[in-house]
Design a protein around this motif. Sequence first.
Motif, PDB file in Angstrom:
ATOM      1  N   GLY A  18       0.918  -1.275   0.036  1.00 35.26           N
ATOM      2  CA  GLY A  18       0.117   0.021   0.123  1.00 35.26           C
ATOM      3  C   GLY A  18       0.987   1.166   0.050  1.00 35.26           C
ATOM      4  O   GLY A  18       0.295   2.414  -0.334  1.00 35.26           O
ATOM      5  N   MET A  19       1.968   1.217   0.242  1.00 36.08           N
ATOM      6  CA  MET A  19       2.862   2.288   0.383  1.00 36.08           C
ATOM      7  C   MET A  19       3.869   2.632  -0.832  1.00 36.08           C
ATOM      8  O   MET A  19       4.718   3.603  -0.859  1.00 36.08           O
ATOM      9  CB  MET A  19       3.926   2.246   1.667  1.00 36.08           C
ATOM     10  CG  MET A  19       3.046   2.285   3.017  1.00 36.08           C
ATOM     11  SD  MET A  19       1.670   3.646   2.977  1.00 36.08           S
ATOM     12  CE  MET A  19       2.928   4.975   3.307  1.00 36.08           C
ATOM     13  N   GLY A  20       3.925   1.594  -1.872  1.00 36.86           N
ATOM     14  CA  GLY A  20       4.878   1.362  -2.506  1.00 36.86           C
ATOM     15  C   GLY A  20       4.189   1.974  -4.036  1.00 36.86           C
ATOM     16  O   GLY A  20       2.873   2.517  -3.985  1.00 36.86           O
ATOM     17  N   SER A  21       4.617   1.735  -5.317  1.00 36.23           N
ATOM     18  CA  SER A  21       3.900   2.129  -6.416  1.00 36.23           C
ATOM     19  C   SER A  21       3.913   0.712  -7.304  1.00 36.23           C
ATOM     20  O   SER A  21       5.028  -0.147  -7.331  1.00 36.23           O
ATOM     21  CB  SER A  21       4.654   3.234  -7.027  1.00 36.23           C
ATOM     22  OG  SER A  21       5.912   3.063  -7.365  1.00 36.23           O
ATOM     23  N   TYR A  22       3.213   0.978  -8.376  1.00 41.38           N
ATOM     24  CA  TYR A  22       3.001  -0.191  -9.349  1.00 41.38           C
ATOM     25  C   TYR A  22       2.845   0.443 -10.662  1.00 41.38           C
ATOM     26  O   TYR A  22       2.213   1.133 -10.994  1.00 41.38           O
ATOM     27  CB  TYR A  22       1.765  -1.176  -9.174  1.00 41.38           C
ATOM     28  CG  TYR A  22       1.768  -2.175  -9.908  1.00 41.38           C
ATOM     29  CD1 TYR A  22       2.802  -3.076  -9.986  1.00 41.38           C
ATOM     30  CD2 TYR A  22       0.949  -2.409 -10.732  1.00 41.38           C
ATOM     31  CE1 TYR A  22       2.598  -4.183 -10.983  1.00 41.38           C
ATOM     32  CE2 TYR A  22       0.771  -3.455 -11.979  1.00 41.38           C
ATOM     33  CZ  TYR A  22       1.661  -4.443 -12.057  1.00 41.38           C
ATOM     34  OH  TYR A  22       1.603  -5.304 -12.895  1.00 41.38           O
TER      35      TYR A  22
END
Length: 272
Positions: free
Chosen positions: A47-51
């Motif tokens: 939830g805190m990263g990016s995709y």
Amino acid sequence: MKVVRTYGKASSQCNNFDKSSLLFGKRIPANDRQQIKDTLGIQNEGGMGSYLGIPEDISGSKCKLFAFLKEKLLHRVKGWTGRWLSKGGKEVFIKSILLALPTYVMSSFLLLLEICVNLASAIAQFWWSSNPPKRGIHWAKWEKICAPREEGGIGFRLIHEFNLALLAKQLWRLVQFPDSLVAGVLRGKYYRLSSPLRTGAVDTPSYIWTSIIAARKLLLLGIRSKVHSGYEINVWEDPWIPSTPARPARARVPVVNPKMTVCSLIDFESKN
């Protein structure tokens, strides 16, 4: 786990659970979260990263969430490649790089006007400045600069309008390909018994759905329903009359049947 294994066999990819993470909604109790973690064998919470360059968690302030777009743009502007360009070089640089940076995000999310203004301001400052990062004199309004060449402009994109155009393209895909996976998911949640062009108010819609529906007004300006049998076209709501732009029928007296379809107006013997 059966779904995950089926995906692994179908894609010939081995799932690495040590690198995988789970994203839970706020209403999921802690006990349920731990039980799901133990069942799947995935202990990390995401939830805190990016995709693909987009944040995994879209909740919270959208200005803070998409602030990285301006940071990326300023990083490109401050690079040595943009410092000593001619006006022609700056034009190519803006059209091919700066205006293309937020395209992927804008194809899924509606950026706030504040974000669009900040991006346009950074691009305008780069265009008018003769010695970046110093501010130059803005000799014309940015809207005039973005006008087509035949109207005296340079043809830069207006970011907000381009954002709506990309979202309208996504909405048009839902109409054109109703059997696609994304259309099936959104239809099951938001317009099960209707059409994406005729959805009403929805309780707690996702930000993606809110963004796509924001482009509905724009899309309706450029499309028209083909009559054919007329069983699915609402006389008073759908744009089926071939004017420019297309429009629904206008009642000269109070409407008695607001749900009337075009098929009720057709003489099936004469086909008129």
